[in-house]
Structure formats: C-alpha cells, structure tokens
Write a protein that holds these residues in place. Structure first.
Motif, PDB file in Angstrom:
ATOM      1  N   ALA A 329      17.860 -51.793  51.016  1.00 26.57           N
ATOM      2  CA  ALA A 329      18.452 -52.752  50.330  1.00 26.57           C
ATOM      3  C   ALA A 329      19.450 -52.619  49.498  1.00 26.57           C
ATOM      4  CB  ALA A 329      16.812 -52.954  49.503  1.00 26.57           C
ATOM      5  N   ALA A 330      19.858 -51.513  50.053  1.00 25.97           N
ATOM      6  CA  ALA A 330      21.275 -50.700  49.067  1.00 25.97           C
ATOM      7  C   ALA A 330      22.539 -51.713  49.956  1.00 25.97           C
ATOM      8  CB  ALA A 330      21.272 -49.679  48.557  1.00 25.97           C
ATOM      9  N   CYS A 331      21.786 -51.125  51.461  1.00 31.08           N
ATOM     10  CA  CYS A 331      22.800 -51.781  52.482  1.00 31.08           C
ATOM     11  C   CYS A 331      23.370 -52.916  52.339  1.00 31.08           C
ATOM     12  CB  CYS A 331      22.151 -51.053  53.576  1.00 31.08           C
ATOM     13  SG  CYS A 331      21.952 -49.906  54.374  1.00 31.08           S
ATOM     14  N   LYS A 332      23.345 -53.761  51.765  1.00 33.12           N
ATOM     15  CA  LYS A 332      23.337 -55.196  51.849  1.00 33.12           C
ATOM     16  C   LYS A 332      23.222 -56.090  50.520  1.00 33.12           C
ATOM     17  CE  LYS A 332      23.677 -56.096  56.118  1.00 33.12           C
ATOM     18  NZ  LYS A 332      24.815 -56.134  56.569  1.00 33.12           N
ATOM     19  N   GLY A 333      24.978 -56.410  50.350  1.00 29.27           N
ATOM     20  CA  GLY A 333      24.831 -56.968  48.412  1.00 29.27           C
ATOM     21  C   GLY A 333      25.279 -56.313  47.582  1.00 29.27           C
ATOM     22  N   ASN A 334      25.986 -54.940  48.065  1.00 30.67           N
ATOM     23  CA  ASN A 334      26.738 -53.849  46.557  1.00 30.67           C
ATOM     24  C   ASN A 334      27.636 -53.838  47.278  1.00 30.67           C
ATOM     25  OD1 ASN A 334      27.800 -51.565  46.002  1.00 30.67           O
ATOM     26  ND2 ASN A 334      25.861 -51.644  44.949  1.00 30.67           N
ATOM     27  N   GLU A 335      28.302 -54.529  45.833  1.00 31.39           N
ATOM     28  CA  GLU A 335      30.461 -54.714  46.488  1.00 31.39           C
ATOM     29  C   GLU A 335      30.808 -53.879  46.475  1.00 31.39           C
ATOM     30  OE1 GLU A 335      33.201 -56.629  43.100  1.00 31.39           O
ATOM     31  OE2 GLU A 335      31.623 -56.568  42.030  1.00 31.39           O
ATOM     32  N   LEU A 336      30.156 -52.588  45.553  1.00 30.60           N
ATOM     33  CA  LEU A 336      30.999 -51.402  45.857  1.00 30.60           C
ATOM     34  C   LEU A 336      30.617 -51.001  47.076  1.00 30.60           C
ATOM     35  CD1 LEU A 336      30.630 -49.470  42.724  1.00 30.60           C
ATOM     36  CD2 LEU A 336      32.599 -50.922  43.291  1.00 30.60           C
ATOM     37  N   LEU A 337      30.005 -50.583  48.256  1.00 32.10           N
ATOM     38  CA  LEU A 337      29.590 -50.365  49.136  1.00 32.10           C
ATOM     39  C   LEU A 337      30.077 -51.127  50.931  1.00 32.10           C
ATOM     40  CD1 LEU A 337      27.753 -47.769  50.495  1.00 32.10           C
ATOM     41  CD2 LEU A 337      25.962 -48.879  51.076  1.00 32.10           C
ATOM     42  N   THR A 338      30.107 -52.285  50.534  1.00 33.54           N
ATOM     43  CA  THR A 338      30.221 -53.620  51.131  1.00 33.54           C
ATOM     44  C   THR A 338      28.886 -53.587  52.340  1.00 33.54           C
ATOM     45  OG1 THR A 338      31.461 -52.378  52.663  1.00 33.54           O
ATOM     46  CG2 THR A 338      32.537 -53.162  50.414  1.00 33.54           C
ATOM     47  N   ASP A 339      28.811 -54.636  52.947  1.00 29.28           N
ATOM     48  CA  ASP A 339      28.230 -54.840  53.921  1.00 29.28           C
ATOM     49  C   ASP A 339      27.852 -53.856  54.590  1.00 29.28           C
ATOM     50  OD1 ASP A 339      26.322 -56.956  51.839  1.00 29.28           O
ATOM     51  OD2 ASP A 339      26.444 -58.230  53.242  1.00 29.28           O
ATOM     52  N   GLU A 340      28.779 -53.426  55.124  1.00 29.93           N
ATOM     53  CA  GLU A 340      29.129 -52.859  56.595  1.00 29.93           C
ATOM     54  C   GLU A 340      29.721 -51.337  56.011  1.00 29.93           C
ATOM     55  OE1 GLU A 340      30.351 -53.421  59.668  1.00 29.93           O
ATOM     56  OE2 GLU A 340      29.687 -55.452  58.488  1.00 29.93           O
ATOM     57  N   GLY A 341      29.040 -50.911  54.408  1.00 33.03           N
ATOM     58  CA  GLY A 341      29.454 -49.326  54.589  1.00 33.03           C
ATOM     59  C   GLY A 341      28.293 -48.743  54.551  1.00 33.03           C
ATOM     60  N   CYS A 342      26.881 -49.169  55.086  1.00 32.95           N
ATOM     61  CA  CYS A 342      26.237 -48.362  55.362  1.00 32.95           C
ATOM     62  C   CYS A 342      26.450 -47.670  57.455  1.00 32.95           C
ATOM     63  CB  CYS A 342      24.640 -48.577  55.837  1.00 32.95           C
ATOM     64  SG  CYS A 342      23.740 -48.500  54.368  1.00 32.95           S
ATOM     65  N   LYS A 343      26.822 -49.054  57.721  1.00 28.22           N
ATOM     66  CA  LYS A 343      27.205 -48.380  59.133  1.00 28.22           C
ATOM     67  C   LYS A 343      28.225 -47.421  59.227  1.00 28.22           C
ATOM     68  CE  LYS A 343      28.420 -50.712  63.754  1.00 28.22           C
ATOM     69  NZ  LYS A 343      28.457 -52.124  64.469  1.00 28.22           N
ATOM     70  N   THR A 344      29.337 -47.058  58.190  1.00 31.33           N
ATOM     71  CA  THR A 344      30.704 -46.318  58.036  1.00 31.33           C
ATOM     72  C   THR A 344      29.649 -45.467  57.364  1.00 31.33           C
ATOM     73  OG1 THR A 344      31.974 -48.691  57.800  1.00 31.33           O
ATOM     74  CG2 THR A 344      32.479 -46.312  56.969  1.00 31.33           C
TER      75      THR A 344
END
Length: 386
Positions: A329-344
């Motif tokens: 659930a942390a992969c979506k909606g986190n301002e610092l990680l962003t919604d692309e952060g997990c993929k990156t």
C-alpha cells in the motif's frame, strides 16, 4: 575490520536451525510503553528529520508512545551481530546474512504477530521469508528491501553506462580513456564473496555455481581468486555510506557496488552519478526488524514494529533509502516516494535479486558448501593482500 573480528565467535554457530530453541515466550499482550527504545540500524533507516526535515518517522512515534528512540548505526551485518551479542539494545534492522545467525545464537526472540495489527498488510512475498522464519516461527517484522546496484560517475563513463560488473572486477580502460585501476571500490564485508560468485555464474558457467551463497571448494577458490584480482584495482574497501559518497565526490572514485541510498543523496546534490543493474544481475538485502532476546523495552519495541509497517513510514523510508516497501500500500499515495517510486526502485524485480543469506555447511544446491566463518577469515586475508 575490528567489528568483523569481534563477531567471529558468532560466526561458528550451527545454522541448521532444524529445531530452533526459542529465546523466550513471545510477548502475550502490550502494556504501557517503557519510555525508551534502542535500535541498531543501517544508515538512513531511522530518521528524525535532522538530515532533511521532510524525512522524519521518529518524532511522531515518540509523541504518541512516550518511547524515546536512540539509534546505533552499524556499517555491516557482522557489526550488527557483534552489537546484538554485546546486548543493551531492543531492536535491530538485520539483513539476511545476519538474521538467522541471530536466531541460532539466541540473540533475538520470536514475535507474536497478533500484537502487530498491520502484519496482515505485509507483502505475501515477505510474510514467511526464510531470512526471518524458522519452522514456521517468525523472528521479526519485514522492513524494506532492495538491490546492491552498480553506482558510477557519468562523466567517467561518458554516455556509455556500464553493462557488466566487469568494471569493478577486471582491469580495463573506461570510456574516459583511463584505467579503472585505483578508481573503483568494493564492499568491506565478507558477504562480498557472493558478488564475485554472482559474476562468475555468468562468466564461468563451467564452475556450475547455482547460488552465490552456496559454493563448493572449487567454486569458492575461483571467487577468492577473482577477489584477489579485484584487490589490485580497489582504491578503498567501503562500509561507511557517507565516506563512499565523499570518495566519489572528492577522491576520483568512479565505480562501485553500492546502495540506492548513496545514489539518491548524490543525485539530490546534482552530482554526476547514476546506477544500473548489470547484465549479471545483483545481490541484495531484505531487512527485518528483530527483537533482542533480552530487550528491556518490549512494549515500545512492539509499538515500533507496528509503526514501521504503516504505509506512510514504509513509503518515506523507501523514498529516502531508494528501497522497496514490505507493505504494498506504500507504493501509492506517498508524497515522498510518489506513485512511480516503487517501479523506479525495482519493486517488480524481486525475483531477480539474490538476497543476502548466511552461507552454511549443509546447503540445498549441492549438499556440502563452504561456511561463513571461512568467508570471514579469507576475506580479511584478501583485503590484506593475501
């Protein structure tokens, strides 16, 4: 190196774990917090906004629980084992090459997942992972995971990103026309033997290496020989993330195995730094928050384990370190990680990462393997030029 030597007594422990002796009964219920919590952690894992005010997952926890957090930063897994053997800590963020050693040495205790409401939100790939589970007993809470990337200086490599780990294992001329000799680094920890084995898996398939942590005598000798070649190239063996950053910025280092943490910090400073996952693949780490067998603050510790699984904390840690969360659930909606952060950060590459684990004598791929205590003594020898 001092910490590696200090922990040698722990390295000779049997890691068969056929029937692990429980350190003590898991805590059955939570009471009030004891007012304090001490954590042994990797650099960047426990932030209170001192480096960047946007990254702070300690202050609110302290306000809500009254548990004052203190952190002891460790640079290697062997240092973590040594510190946990000494005692006086409540939690440790242990990687897979330390976690089962801590279980075997009875330095950590099983946890009661019923006291961690967010346990059910953990990524199914992590819930029963072998680096924190023995015979169905959980010895910790998954934190974050990630790859050991190849970090490089973009000016030295021009517009030709390195495709192979060869740039740190064999002498060669880099795209800037200069030799790599004296301009590369290697990790100052025995687990780096696995990186050599991973390289040989691709370049010397006749050795028959199936798992970089499970090496027979011939495979192990080949890995040591490669590491001795690397020794002639290495300007410094690194274990301190901040010193490695300084070396890349000021000492002419242009390539090394590293963590996304260093890459992120230097890119934020507009340094000419990038990273790749080379064609041979990567080793990596999946870290577990583990409770010391003699923790003096178990209530605060359980509160922290629950706190550490919140999507907000998981996302913030992943953004700061360049890691991947254990809670999807942390992969979506986190301002610092962003919604692309997990993929990156490689969230979808989980199956491609060869996660750190402690080498043992009885191994799955070929029956008999070289155990970790030899990795320790022999790697010290390699670094010393032997």
């Amino acid at each position: 190196m001092k910490q590696i030597l200090k922990s040698c007594t722990a390295l000779t422990l049997s890691l068969g774990l056929a029937a692990p002796a429980l350190a003590q009964e898991p805590l059955k219920e939570l009471g009030q917090g004891e007012g304090a919590l001490s954590i042994v952690a990797w650099a960047g894992y426990i932030e209170r906004g001192e480096t960047d005010k946007n990254y702070d997952w300690v202050t609110d926890f302290e306000k809500k629980t009254g548990c004052k957090v203190s952190v002891k930063t460790a640079a290697t897994s062997d240092e973590m084992v040594a510190l946990m053997n000494e005692g006086g800590f409540d939690l440790v963020t242990a990687s897979g090459d330390a976690s089962l050693r801590l279980v075997a040495g009875k330095r950590v205790q099983p946890i009661n997942t019923d006291l961690i409401p967010s346990w059910k939100t953990i990524d199914e790939r992590m819930q029963n992972a072998p680096w924190h589970t023995a015979n169905g007993v959980h010895y910790g809470t998954p934190y974050v995971w990630g790859p050991n990337v190849l970090m490089y200086n973009t000016e030295a490599f021009k517009d030709q990103p390195p495709k192979s780990w060869k740039v740190v294992f064999e002498e060669m001329t880099l795209p800037d026309g200069k030799s790599n000799k004296g301009r590369v680094q290697a990790y100052d920890g025995p687990i780096h033997v696995a990186d050599a084995a991973n390289y040989l898996m691709a370049h010397k398939p006749d050795l028959g290496i199936k798992n970089p942590y499970e090496l027979n005598e011939d495979q192990y000798k080949a890995a040591l020989d490669l590491l001795r070649t690397q020794r002639t190239l290495v300007g410094r063996y690194w274990h301190d993330a901040m010193i490695q950053i300084d070396d890349f910025k000021n000492e002419g280092v242009v390539a090394s195995g590293s963590w996304p943490f260093q890459v992120n910090l230097m890119q934020a400073e507009k340094q000419p730094i990038a990273s790749v996952i080379p064609e041979e693949g990567v080793t990596g780490w999946a870290d577990t928050t583990m409770l010391h067998a003699d923790s003096e603050h178990p209530n605060c510790a359980y509160m922290w384990m629950e706190h550490s699984l919140s999507p907000k904390v998981q996302g913030d840690v992943s953004a700061w370190f360049g890691a991947n969360p254990s809670v999807g659930a942390a992969c979506k909606g986190n301002e610092l990680l962003t919604d692309e952060g997990c993929k990156t950060n490689g969230y979808d590459d989980f199956e491609k990462v060869k996660f750190w684990k402690t080498p043992v004598t009885k191994c799955e791929s070929q029956g008999e393997c070289v155990p970790y205590h030899r990795w320790v003594s022999d790697y010290i020898g390699v670094i010393g030029g032997r």
